[in-house]
Design an enzyme around this catalytic site. Structure first.
Site, short mmCIF file in Angstrom:
data_model
loop_
_atom_site.label_atom_id
_atom_site.label_comp_id
_atom_site.label_asym_id
_atom_site.label_seq_id
_atom_site.Cartn_x
_atom_site.Cartn_y
_atom_site.Cartn_z
N ASP A 68 0.94 -1.23 0.10
CA ASP A 68 0.01 -0.11 0.14
C ASP A 68 0.86 1.32 0.09
O ASP A 68 2.07 1.36 0.62
CB ASP A 68 -1.00 0.09 1.22
CG ASP A 68 -1.87 -1.22 1.10
OD1 ASP A 68 -2.15 -1.63 0.19
OD2 ASP A 68 -2.31 -1.58 2.34
N ALA A 69 0.25 2.34 -0.55
CA ALA A 69 1.29 3.49 -0.74
C ALA A 69 1.67 4.08 0.69
O ALA A 69 2.96 4.38 0.87
CB ALA A 69 0.34 4.75 -1.12
#
Length: 252
Positions: A68-69
């Site tokens: 995930d970012a």
């Protein structure tokens, strides 16, 4: 031969530099900083992501898995189609081991446990992964307590399956949401004023960690050419270290 080294690359965005943890003609392993996307953003494809940032130096890079970012840590990329196929097969046959560290809110009642709850991705209007016994796919995560503090804990998480948002969803399901997780928890940053009793917040009360407090610490995988197991580890980023340091000091 491989060429493991650290290499800081400048980025035209507000994240820390990318560090190269492993490099050879078949693959690249990086220490992804929080804020950098693993793959193109579905809503804004113009936002920078790993392949565009590193492509000029390393040529085409093929993602093998995602972070995930907001998640920091070890990310594996293939440099050839052959390596991409071999690594995808290793993931599919569960010959890849991943280890994450997570700061969570709450107090586990166990020292070690296995969460075995089926997960359904994109299960609501917020596009969250939800526990769904009927429609969900099997998902298992091994958890171990590393440290405990007043109201918080540091956990080791080893996912045995690779479902979207698996660790975040599983921890939320057992009421141990990850610190500052905006999707599965409160999203509230960890600030010093929450740890120190009788603390008077002022201008200096900046968040210790303001993003989902999840770090991909380590990955072990068979090399796509030789099959020899390789283990690569990424150190904690600055915000994760700072949060742990202040928890150790003020939340005993």
């Amino acid at each position: 031969p491989h060429i493991p080294r650290n290499l800081n690359l400048s980025m035209s965005m507000r994240t820390a530099p990318v560090k190269i943890l492993w490099e050879d003609e078949h693959l690249l392993v990086i220490d992804k900083p929080p804020g950098l996307r693993s793959v193109p953003d579905g809503y804004d494809p113009e936002l920078p992501f790993v392949a565009t940032l590193l492509g000029e130096r390393y040529g085409p890079l093929l993602p093998v898995h995602r972070l995930d970012a907001d998640t920091s840590g070890v990310l594996l990329l293939a440099r050839t189609p052959e390596a991409h196929r071999a690594l995808n097969e290793a993931f599919a046959s569960r010959r890849v081991e991943k280890c994450y560290h997570a700061l969570v809110e709450g107090q586990p009642t166990w020292e070690e446990t296995k969460i075995d709850l089926p997960l359904l991705p994109d299960g609501d209007r917020r596009h969250r992964t939800l526990v769904d016994p009927r429609r969900g796919k099997p998902a298992q995560t091994l958890l171990r307590v590393l440290e405990r503090w007043r109201g918080y804990a540091l956990l080791e998480a080893r996912p045995l399956t690779g479902r979207t948002h698996q660790i975040r969803a599983h921890l939320a399901a057992v009421r141990l949401p990850i610190v500052a997780d905006p999707l599965y928890g409160s999203g509230r940053p960890l600030e010093l004023s929450r740890l120190k009793r009788a603390y008077r917040p002022g201008r200096s009360d900046h968040p210790l960690i303001a993003r989902t407090a999840l770090h991909a610490l380590q990955i072990t995988f068979p090399h796509p050419e030789t099959g020899v197991p390789i283990t690569v580890e990424a150190p904690y980023p600055r915000d994760f270290r700072a949060a742990i340091g202040q928890l150790r000091r003020w939340a005993r």
